[in-house]
Enzyme design. Structure first.
Site, PDB file in Angstrom:
ATOM      1  N   LYS A  54     -83.399  15.000  31.975  1.00  0.00           N
ATOM      2  CA  LYS A  54     -84.458  14.085  32.354  1.00  0.00           C
ATOM      3  C   LYS A  54     -85.218  14.841  33.291  1.00  0.00           C
ATOM      4  O   LYS A  54     -86.622  14.871  33.146  1.00  0.00           O
ATOM      5  CB  LYS A  54     -84.296  12.595  32.686  1.00  0.00           C
ATOM      6  CG  LYS A  54     -83.689  11.739  31.639  1.00  0.00           C
ATOM      7  CD  LYS A  54     -83.046  10.487  32.194  1.00  0.00           C
ATOM      8  CE  LYS A  54     -82.432   9.766  30.969  1.00  0.00           C
ATOM      9  NZ  LYS A  54     -81.487   8.686  31.717  1.00  0.00           N
ATOM     10  N   GLN A  98     -79.623   5.708  36.642  1.00  0.00           N
ATOM     11  CA  GLN A  98     -78.598   6.102  35.842  1.00  0.00           C
ATOM     12  C   GLN A  98     -77.690   5.142  35.516  1.00  0.00           C
ATOM     13  O   GLN A  98     -76.919   4.780  36.627  1.00  0.00           O
ATOM     14  CB  GLN A  98     -78.275   7.480  36.001  1.00  0.00           C
ATOM     15  CG  GLN A  98     -77.498   7.929  34.621  1.00  0.00           C
ATOM     16  CD  GLN A  98     -78.385   8.206  33.405  1.00  0.00           C
ATOM     17  OE1 GLN A  98     -79.583   8.497  33.475  1.00  0.00           O
ATOM     18  NE2 GLN A  98     -77.795   7.808  32.279  1.00  0.00           N
ATOM     19  N   ASP A 121     -87.810   2.551  32.859  1.00  0.00           N
ATOM     20  CA  ASP A 121     -87.012   2.408  32.009  1.00  0.00           C
ATOM     21  C   ASP A 121     -87.160   1.102  31.019  1.00  0.00           C
ATOM     22  O   ASP A 121     -87.008   0.817  30.147  1.00  0.00           O
ATOM     23  CB  ASP A 121     -85.474   2.135  32.435  1.00  0.00           C
ATOM     24  CG  ASP A 121     -84.761   3.306  31.893  1.00  0.00           C
ATOM     25  OD1 ASP A 121     -84.955   4.239  31.055  1.00  0.00           O
ATOM     26  OD2 ASP A 121     -83.329   3.351  32.523  1.00  0.00           O
TER      27      ASP A 121
END
Lengths: 286, 286
Positions: A54, A98, A121
């Site tokens: 990422k 994460q 997200d």
């Protein structure tokens, strides 16, 4: 093999190129580069790989890599304070926590501290509510990546029968909402569905996100259907999805391979969300 | 007529009796009676009737009627200040803003000021997100009233095929989520659905909330299916729903009449939500 392969690697590259262009336009318009704060807690090797990818693609797209790492034994208050700091920092356009976090932490409580406008997200309750009510908001990356794949391959959605297998908060449920938003007639199947193959055979567009290797075979696919396989499982002979790809490819019109289908889209949509968030925060238009 | 009629008037009375018992138990446990703040802006005659019924049944269930009325020419700031006052008032368990508000007001902005814990109509983005993610929260009254009707008539939901016609934020979308939560295989249809009757004929449980009189006829119903009609339309010869009741009753196993089906459930579930909210706020257990 008669089905056309949907090349997620190629589409993801196109999306990332569009994001890089958008970043350049934002900067040219007087804005600052979007900043993505990936938050990694602990040293899980798989999570480290995901976060590294990422960060790398974020930099390639011209964004600021504002990564933060916390030790695996950090306490809840310290982790919460970091999220709050990033929430308040105008250089941070998007925050990605994460998952999974170490077991002693309450990850849902941490996610709840991420402001909806920085939730790149798309996993917070606030963004789920905006999606459910059809209002603008940041959408979860994997299902919006599926829509992007379908669009880039000109797969019609309005009025078609779409079937989603799986009802997870990450993929299945938002996937159904996004297909509904695009005017498909949408059916959601799951472990309690009586005759899964029969229901799947109705689909013009079939999205399988059940987390069960090879769950959908050729008997679950209408001839000519578009089949999107969100599953990814490591077997002795490599990676496999939730679909029996070899058999289904003889029936379907189009199919995503595993790997190289949906997988690469998730990070691409994360970057797209980060750009969207930055544009909204900087008030410079889209 | 072969279908069993689902008597919403009788079920709503049972629900209201249960709520009244719950209120008495809450007070016996040292709590205070739940308070429902209905907010009516202006003098629309239909809205006045709805609000009067809510207030009357609220009092009958032993709750405090904390009704507030604002003139139709009130400005946005004054209306917002009232919502904020009710949000902060510990005597107010639930806030119901009667819709529609006068056209010059931004009703969505007013709704957004209602805290999720007092949103007894279940219409805020926050409660929509909680429902979408399968977390506890206050659910919209009409779809949860449908679930209550199905439960009181012992209609099985797990593993059955459920079809929802209509995708409104008030009914269709949350209805689909609630049926999914109960493990039905759920299909959502709408104006773009290609062959509505064909899709509806798959349903073991069919919920019609399209707002179109007589949209579903006998050709859209599987023999023996349970048919729930959420529509209500005033015609020259009385009230009608979205279902051609007389024709469908020859095919269906069970059907809700209009009036006397879903209608009475909405207020009953509003009262149930107000009790639930009060119990949560007072921290005295359920």
């Amino acid at each position: 093999m008669t089905a056309e392969l949907i090349d997620g690697t190629a589409v993801a590259r196109l999306v990332r190129e569009d994001v890089a262009k958008g970043v350049a336009e934002l900067v040219a318009a007087g804005g600052t580069p979007p900043g993505l704060a990936t938050v990694l807690i602990g040293d899980d090797p798989a999570s480290e790989v995901y976060v590294r990818n990422k960060r790398r693609l974020c930099v390639t797209a011209g964004m600021a890599d504002l990564h933060r790492h916390l030790p695996g034994d950090v306490d809840q208050d310290t982790a919460a304070a970091l999220v709050d700091e990033l929430a308040a920092d105008p250089a941070v356009s998007g925050i990605l926590l994460q998952l999974p976090t170490p077991a002693h932490l309450d990850s849902e409580a941490l996610l709840a501290r991420i402001p909806a406008a920085k939730d790149v997200d798309g996993l917070t309750v606030a963004n789920a509510g905006l999606l459910a009510q059809g209002r603008p908001g940041l959408r979860p990356c994997t299902p919006s990546g599926v829509i992007e794949l379908l669009d880039r391959y000109d797969v019609p959605l309005s009025g078609v029968e779409a079937v989603v297998v799986g009802r997870s908060v990450l993929v299945g449920k938002p996937m159904a909402q996004l297909l509904l938003e695009r005017n498909a007639t949408v059916t959601i199947c799951h472990s309690r569905t009586r005759d899964l193959a029969e229901v799947c055979r109705r689909a013009d567009v079939l999205v399988v996100a059940a987390g069960i290797p090879g769950l959908v075979g050729a008997d679950g696919v209408k001839p000519g259907a578009t089949v999107i396989d969100v599953g990814i499982h490591r077997g002795e002979d490599g990676l496999h999805g939730d679909v029996d790809t070899a058999a289904v490819a003889e029936v379907a019109g189009r199919i995503t391979p595993v790997p190289g289908g949906v997988g690469p889209m998730t990070i691409a949509m994360l970057l797209a969300n980060t750009l969207t968030a930055a544009i909204a925060q900087q008030g410079l238009g889209g």
